[in-house]
Design a protein around this motif. Structure first.
Motif, PDB file in Angstrom:
ATOM      1  N   MET A 236      66.452 -89.202  -3.257  1.00 17.28           N
ATOM      2  CA  MET A 236      65.596 -88.104  -2.863  1.00 17.28           C
ATOM      3  C   MET A 236      64.284 -88.204  -3.641  1.00 17.28           C
ATOM      4  O   MET A 236      64.285 -88.381  -4.850  1.00 17.28           O
ATOM      5  CB  MET A 236      66.319 -86.784  -3.169  1.00 17.28           C
ATOM      6  N   GLU A 237      63.167 -88.094  -2.938  1.00 11.23           N
ATOM      7  CA  GLU A 237      61.853 -88.121  -3.573  1.00 11.23           C
ATOM      8  C   GLU A 237      61.336 -86.696  -3.727  1.00 11.23           C
ATOM      9  O   GLU A 237      61.339 -85.921  -2.779  1.00 11.23           O
ATOM     10  CB  GLU A 237      60.856 -88.927  -2.741  1.00 11.23           C
ATOM     11  N   VAL A 238      60.894 -86.381  -4.918  1.00 10.37           N
ATOM     12  CA  VAL A 238      60.305 -85.072  -5.195  1.00 10.37           C
ATOM     13  C   VAL A 238      58.811 -85.293  -5.367  1.00 10.37           C
ATOM     14  O   VAL A 238      58.392 -86.110  -6.183  1.00 10.37           O
ATOM     15  CB  VAL A 238      60.924 -84.452  -6.469  1.00 10.37           C
ATOM     16  N   LYS A 239      58.007 -84.548  -4.585  1.00 12.96           N
ATOM     17  CA  LYS A 239      56.559 -84.742  -4.626  1.00 12.96           C
ATOM     18  C   LYS A 239      55.853 -83.457  -5.016  1.00 12.96           C
ATOM     19  O   LYS A 239      56.306 -82.356  -4.698  1.00 12.96           O
ATOM     20  CB  LYS A 239      56.062 -85.202  -3.253  1.00 12.96           C
ATOM     21  N   ASP A 240      54.704 -83.620  -5.705  1.00 13.42           N
ATOM     22  CA  ASP A 240      53.895 -82.461  -6.081  1.00 13.42           C
ATOM     23  C   ASP A 240      52.996 -82.054  -4.919  1.00 13.42           C
ATOM     24  O   ASP A 240      53.121 -82.575  -3.811  1.00 13.42           O
ATOM     25  CB  ASP A 240      53.092 -82.759  -7.351  1.00 13.42           C
ATOM     26  N   SER A 241      52.084 -81.141  -5.159  1.00 13.52           N
ATOM     27  CA  SER A 241      51.211 -80.628  -4.097  1.00 13.52           C
ATOM     28  C   SER A 241      50.273 -81.696  -3.535  1.00 13.52           C
ATOM     29  O   SER A 241      49.819 -81.580  -2.401  1.00 13.52           O
ATOM     30  CB  SER A 241      50.385 -79.460  -4.619  1.00 13.52           C
ATOM     31  N   ASN A 242      49.998 -82.742  -4.291  1.00 17.81           N
ATOM     32  CA  ASN A 242      49.115 -83.821  -3.838  1.00 17.81           C
ATOM     33  C   ASN A 242      49.866 -85.011  -3.264  1.00 17.81           C
ATOM     34  O   ASN A 242      49.257 -85.994  -2.868  1.00 17.81           O
ATOM     35  CB  ASN A 242      48.230 -84.305  -4.992  1.00 17.81           C
ATOM     36  N   GLY A 243      51.190 -84.966  -3.258  1.00 22.75           N
ATOM     37  CA  GLY A 243      51.982 -86.063  -2.717  1.00 22.75           C
ATOM     38  C   GLY A 243      52.397 -87.096  -3.738  1.00 22.75           C
ATOM     39  O   GLY A 243      52.977 -88.119  -3.384  1.00 22.75           O
ATOM     40  N   ASN A 244      52.101 -86.877  -5.020  1.00 26.91           N
ATOM     41  CA  ASN A 244      52.534 -87.799  -6.071  1.00 26.91           C
ATOM     42  C   ASN A 244      54.019 -87.599  -6.348  1.00 26.91           C
ATOM     43  O   ASN A 244      54.503 -86.471  -6.366  1.00 26.91           O
ATOM     44  CB  ASN A 244      51.747 -87.563  -7.366  1.00 26.91           C
ATOM     45  N   ILE A 245      54.736 -88.678  -6.573  1.00 28.16           N
ATOM     46  CA  ILE A 245      56.170 -88.604  -6.836  1.00 28.16           C
ATOM     47  C   ILE A 245      56.407 -88.142  -8.270  1.00 28.16           C
ATOM     48  O   ILE A 245      55.815 -88.660  -9.210  1.00 28.16           O
ATOM     49  CB  ILE A 245      56.839 -89.960  -6.580  1.00 28.16           C
ATOM     50  N   LEU A 246      57.301 -87.141  -8.423  1.00 31.57           N
ATOM     51  CA  LEU A 246      57.645 -86.599  -9.741  1.00 31.57           C
ATOM     52  C   LEU A 246      58.953 -87.210 -10.215  1.00 31.57           C
ATOM     53  O   LEU A 246      59.851 -87.468  -9.423  1.00 31.57           O
ATOM     54  CB  LEU A 246      57.792 -85.078  -9.667  1.00 31.57           C
ATOM     55  N   ASN A 247      59.058 -87.417 -11.529  1.00 27.53           N
ATOM     56  CA  ASN A 247      60.260 -87.949 -12.161  1.00 27.53           C
ATOM     57  C   ASN A 247      60.665 -87.037 -13.306  1.00 27.53           C
ATOM     58  O   ASN A 247      59.856 -86.237 -13.794  1.00 27.53           O
ATOM     59  CB  ASN A 247      59.999 -89.362 -12.713  1.00 27.53           C
ATOM     60  N   ASP A 248      61.923 -87.165 -13.761  1.00 28.70           N
ATOM     61  CA  ASP A 248      62.372 -86.412 -14.930  1.00 28.70           C
ATOM     62  C   ASP A 248      61.482 -86.738 -16.126  1.00 28.70           C
ATOM     63  O   ASP A 248      61.133 -87.901 -16.355  1.00 28.70           O
ATOM     64  CB  ASP A 248      63.813 -86.773 -15.297  1.00 28.70           C
ATOM     65  N   GLY A 249      61.083 -85.718 -16.876  1.00 28.57           N
ATOM     66  CA  GLY A 249      60.280 -85.924 -18.075  1.00 28.57           C
ATOM     67  C   GLY A 249      58.787 -85.938 -17.852  1.00 28.57           C
ATOM     68  O   GLY A 249      58.025 -86.045 -18.812  1.00 28.57           O
ATOM     69  N   ASP A 250      58.324 -85.838 -16.613  1.00 33.59           N
ATOM     70  CA  ASP A 250      56.886 -85.825 -16.344  1.00 33.59           C
ATOM     71  C   ASP A 250      56.247 -84.535 -16.847  1.00 33.59           C
ATOM     72  O   ASP A 250      56.906 -83.518 -17.024  1.00 33.59           O
ATOM     73  CB  ASP A 250      56.612 -85.925 -14.837  1.00 33.59           C
ATOM     74  N   SER A 251      54.932 -84.586 -17.035  1.00 29.39           N
ATOM     75  CA  SER A 251      54.145 -83.398 -17.345  1.00 29.39           C
ATOM     76  C   SER A 251      53.382 -83.000 -16.096  1.00 29.39           C
ATOM     77  O   SER A 251      52.848 -83.858 -15.382  1.00 29.39           O
ATOM     78  CB  SER A 251      53.150 -83.681 -18.465  1.00 29.39           C
ATOM     79  N   VAL A 252      53.328 -81.700 -15.832  1.00 27.08           N
ATOM     80  CA  VAL A 252      52.636 -81.192 -14.648  1.00 27.08           C
ATOM     81  C   VAL A 252      51.746 -80.020 -15.050  1.00 27.08           C
ATOM     82  O   VAL A 252      51.908 -79.430 -16.116  1.00 27.08           O
ATOM     83  CB  VAL A 252      53.627 -80.745 -13.553  1.00 27.08           C
ATOM     84  N   THR A 253      50.801 -79.692 -14.166  1.00 28.18           N
ATOM     85  CA  THR A 253      49.889 -78.574 -14.366  1.00 28.18           C
ATOM     86  C   THR A 253      50.042 -77.598 -13.212  1.00 28.18           C
ATOM     87  O   THR A 253      50.160 -78.017 -12.061  1.00 28.18           O
ATOM     88  CB  THR A 253      48.432 -79.082 -14.414  1.00 28.18           C
ATOM     89  N   LEU A 254      50.023 -76.300 -13.509  1.00 23.48           N
ATOM     90  CA  LEU A 254      50.083 -75.287 -12.461  1.00 23.48           C
ATOM     91  C   LEU A 254      48.737 -75.213 -11.760  1.00 23.48           C
ATOM     92  O   LEU A 254      47.692 -75.225 -12.405  1.00 23.48           O
ATOM     93  CB  LEU A 254      50.422 -73.922 -13.052  1.00 23.48           C
ATOM     94  N   ILE A 255      48.741 -75.118 -10.419  1.00 24.05           N
ATOM     95  CA  ILE A 255      47.492 -75.065  -9.661  1.00 24.05           C
ATOM     96  C   ILE A 255      47.185 -73.652  -9.180  1.00 24.05           C
ATOM     97  O   ILE A 255      46.191 -73.429  -8.501  1.00 24.05           O
ATOM     98  CB  ILE A 255      47.523 -76.032  -8.461  1.00 24.05           C
ATOM     99  N   LYS A 256      48.055 -72.683  -9.530  1.00 23.10           N
ATOM    100  CA  LYS A 256      47.877 -71.307  -9.077  1.00 23.10           C
ATOM    101  C   LYS A 256      48.511 -70.363 -10.099  1.00 23.10           C
ATOM    102  O   LYS A 256      49.498 -70.718 -10.735  1.00 23.10           O
ATOM    103  CB  LYS A 256      48.559 -71.148  -7.718  1.00 23.10           C
ATOM    104  N   ASP A 257      47.931 -69.163 -10.266  1.00 26.85           N
ATOM    105  CA  ASP A 257      48.569 -68.149 -11.101  1.00 26.85           C
ATOM    106  C   ASP A 257      49.865 -67.715 -10.433  1.00 26.85           C
ATOM    107  O   ASP A 257      49.883 -67.424  -9.230  1.00 26.85           O
ATOM    108  CB  ASP A 257      47.661 -66.924 -11.273  1.00 26.85           C
ATOM    109  N   LEU A 258      50.956 -67.675 -11.198  1.00 23.53           N
ATOM    110  CA  LEU A 258      52.258 -67.316 -10.642  1.00 23.53           C
ATOM    111  C   LEU A 258      52.850 -66.141 -11.406  1.00 23.53           C
ATOM    112  O   LEU A 258      52.885 -66.149 -12.634  1.00 23.53           O
ATOM    113  CB  LEU A 258      53.219 -68.513 -10.738  1.00 23.53           C
TER     114      LEU A 258
END
Length: 73
Positions: free
Chosen positions: A1-23
């Motif tokens: 299973m491929e997990v992708k972020d809002s831009n279509g980049n593939i995410l892996n365990d241990g990655d760092s991500v940035t929030l693109i919206k106030d939640l």
């Protein structure tokens, strides 16, 4: 299973991500601000969600609100 972020980049365990919206966090008065960096995410069984820790709290975030931090050398 491929997990992708809002831009279509593939995410892996241990990655760092940035929030693109106030939640807003359900059941709390806490708001996660846009631009917050989340380190060491964990993939879940659902391709649209990742598990992480923010300010000591375990939170599940939807991948549509995340952008992968890409290191360019």
């Amino acid at each position: 299973m491929e997990v992708k972020d809002s831009n279509g980049n593939i995410l892996n365990d241990g990655d760092s991500v940035t929030l693109i919206k106030d939640l807003k966090v359900k059941g709390s008065s806490q708001v996660l601000k846009r631009g917050t960096v989340v380190k060491k995410i964990k993939l879940t069984d659902d391709a649209d969600e990742v598990d992480c820790r923010i300010n000591g709290s375990g939170i599940v975030l939807r991948t549509e609100f995340l952008k992968k931090n890409v290191i360019v050398l």
